[in-house]
Design an enzyme around this catalytic site. Structure first.
Site, short mmCIF file in Angstrom:
data_model
loop_
_atom_site.label_atom_id
_atom_site.label_comp_id
_atom_site.label_asym_id
_atom_site.label_seq_id
_atom_site.Cartn_x
_atom_site.Cartn_y
_atom_site.Cartn_z
N ASN A 1 -0.25 -5.14 -4.02
CA ASN A 1 1.20 -4.91 -4.16
C ASN A 1 1.48 -3.46 -3.77
OD1 ASN A 1 3.84 -5.93 -4.86
ND2 ASN A 1 3.78 -4.58 -6.62
N ASP B 1 2.17 -8.89 -2.67
CA ASP B 1 2.21 -9.22 -1.25
C ASP B 1 1.09 -10.17 -0.87
OD1 ASP B 1 3.72 -6.53 -1.46
OD2 ASP B 1 4.28 -7.43 0.47
O1 MRU Z 1 6.89 -2.51 1.83
P1 MRU Z 1 7.74 -3.57 1.18
O2 MRU Z 1 9.06 -3.06 0.71
O3 MRU Z 1 7.86 -4.81 2.01
O4 MRU Z 1 6.89 -3.93 -0.10
C1 MRU Z 1 7.40 -4.83 -1.02
C2 MRU Z 1 6.58 -4.93 -2.23
O5 MRU Z 1 5.55 -4.31 -2.37
C3 MRU Z 1 6.99 -5.92 -3.21
O6 MRU Z 1 6.61 -5.54 -4.49
C4 MRU Z 1 6.24 -7.15 -2.77
O7 MRU Z 1 6.66 -7.63 -1.53
C5 MRU Z 1 6.14 -8.16 -3.77
S1 MRU Z 1 7.60 -9.07 -4.04
C6 MRU Z 1 7.86 -9.90 -2.57
#
Ligand code: MRU
Length: 365
Positions: A258, A248
């Site tokens: 992440n 992220d």
């Molecule tokens: O909370 P989320 O579902 O938005 O989290 C997503 C993640 O942690 C993904 O692994 C992350 O966004 C990396 S890939 C875009």
């Protein structure tokens, strides 16, 4: 990605009405495939914070289209103020992913100093579309670079099956198309490599169980769902050849934010000498923050841990309680994996060491 033979991106403009943005409601997958419509910036912000759309790349593209919707609704005499308010609203929805603020800032920069409402609407639309297209293009190139790593492991195993562990959903659903962590898997599969994926369920939202498994099934990739705590054991048993996760936000020094639980996988990978790769487009890189521990970590409602929602055999959704009423729950959405635990970053420009000079060199900074 194809769903029942039809190619979908995760976000698109209604071809019959450019004032409507379409997204897949990810809260209901894999049980229901429902498409939602966004027509205001408030709806867009709500869709991001309520996880209708999620994943760093997709929330970036969604926020960019949110700025376009704000431009459509802005009062001609208060354009600057209305756009600034929209930017603040969207940026506040989810604090960890860099892509979101990056996309909003990019749209703001594209219309800075402009006063003509029609031009601002046209520019915000063009910029949001560029953000979405670039996101898909970056992921496709991440796939090409990451596939080389998988091919290398397959060659070392004399063409034997390559077992890859992934956490959360860093797939097509987390971006506009292809995904980051899944793109190398699809590209290697297309080159004839035999791949099997271990999918962490990813409590509490179960992005792995609900979304990654669904994506991999549609792509006919062999996969097995595991509990979040199983990865270390599998690595000790020699059942994991590599880990690929998304991010992220990654600092320009190589620390990776992440989904919560990623750090524990990286520790287990290090202890078992399993290569640990992070796949990310450059829109995820934070060029300002030097230390991962300074990345803001989203904290969500404890009820996401204490309750769970799913369908019964008739397809009717129910929410049930998992623990005693009133149980205190702490729900951090992300954690930080220090650069020293990361084998390499798979970006649209190639694979790079998680290290300041190497990253700066790759991106000409
Ligand atoms: O909370 P989320 O579902 O938005 O989290 C997503 C993640 O942690 C993904 O692994 C992350 O966004 C990396 S890939 C875009």
């Amino acid at each position: 990605m194809k769903i029942n033979g039809t190619h979908y991106r995760t976000i698109w403009v209604d071809p019959d009405n450019r004032r409507r943005i379409k997204v897949i409601d990810q809260r209901l997958l894999p049980h229901q495939f429902i498409i939602n419509e966004l027509v205001t910036v408030e709806e867009t912000a709500g869709a991001i914070s309520d996880m209708v759309v999620r994943g760093a790349g997709l929330i970036g593209a969604t926020a960019a289209y949110g700025m376009y919707l704000a431009a459509l609704a802005a009062h001609p005499k208060r354009l600057t103020e209305d756009m600034a308010r929209a930017a603040a609203l969207l940026t506040a929805t989810r604090p960890t992913a860099r892509n979101l603020a990056w996309a909003v800032e990019r749209v703001q920069a594209a219309v800075a100093g402009m006063t003509d409402p029609a031009v601002i609407q046209q520019r915000t639309f063009a910029t949001a579309t560029a953000v979405a297209d670039e996101d898909a293009g970056f992921c496709r190139r991440i796939g090409e670079h990451g596939a080389q790593l998988i091919k290398h492991i397959a060659a070392r195993k004399s063409g034997g099956r390559v077992n890859i562990l992934t956490h959360c959903n860093a797939g097509w659903l987390a971006f506009v198309d292809y995904g980051s962590a899944t793109a190398p898997i699809y590209a290697a599969r297309d080159e004839g490599i035999d791949i099997h994926v271990w999918v962490d369920e990813t409590r509490p939202w179960n992005q792995g169980a609900r979304l990654t498994c669904w994506e991999l099934a549609h792509e006919n990739i062999a996969h097995t769902l595991i509990t979040d705590n199983a990865g270390g054991h599998l690595m000790q048993q020699g059942l994991v050849d590599m880990v690929i996760v998304g991010s992220d936000r990654t600092t320009h020094t190589g620390d990776v934010a992440n989904k919560i639980g990623t750090y524990l996988k990286a520790l287990a990978a290090k202890d078992n000498m399993v290569p640990f790769y992070v796949a990310l487009p450059s829109s995820t890189i934070d060029w300002e923050i030097d230390r991962g521990k300074d990345i803001p970590i989203e904290e969500r409602s404890g009820t996401e841990i204490t309750q769970i929602t799913g369908p019964d055999d008739a397809g009717i959704l129910h929410t049930v309680h998992l623990c005693a009423p009133g149980t205190a729950a702490l729900n951090y959405g992300f954690d930080i994996t220090p650069a020293r635990l990361v084998t390499g970053l798979i970006t649209e420009r190639g694979v790079v060491a998680p290290e300041k000079q190497a990253i700066a060199r790759l991106f000409g900074r």
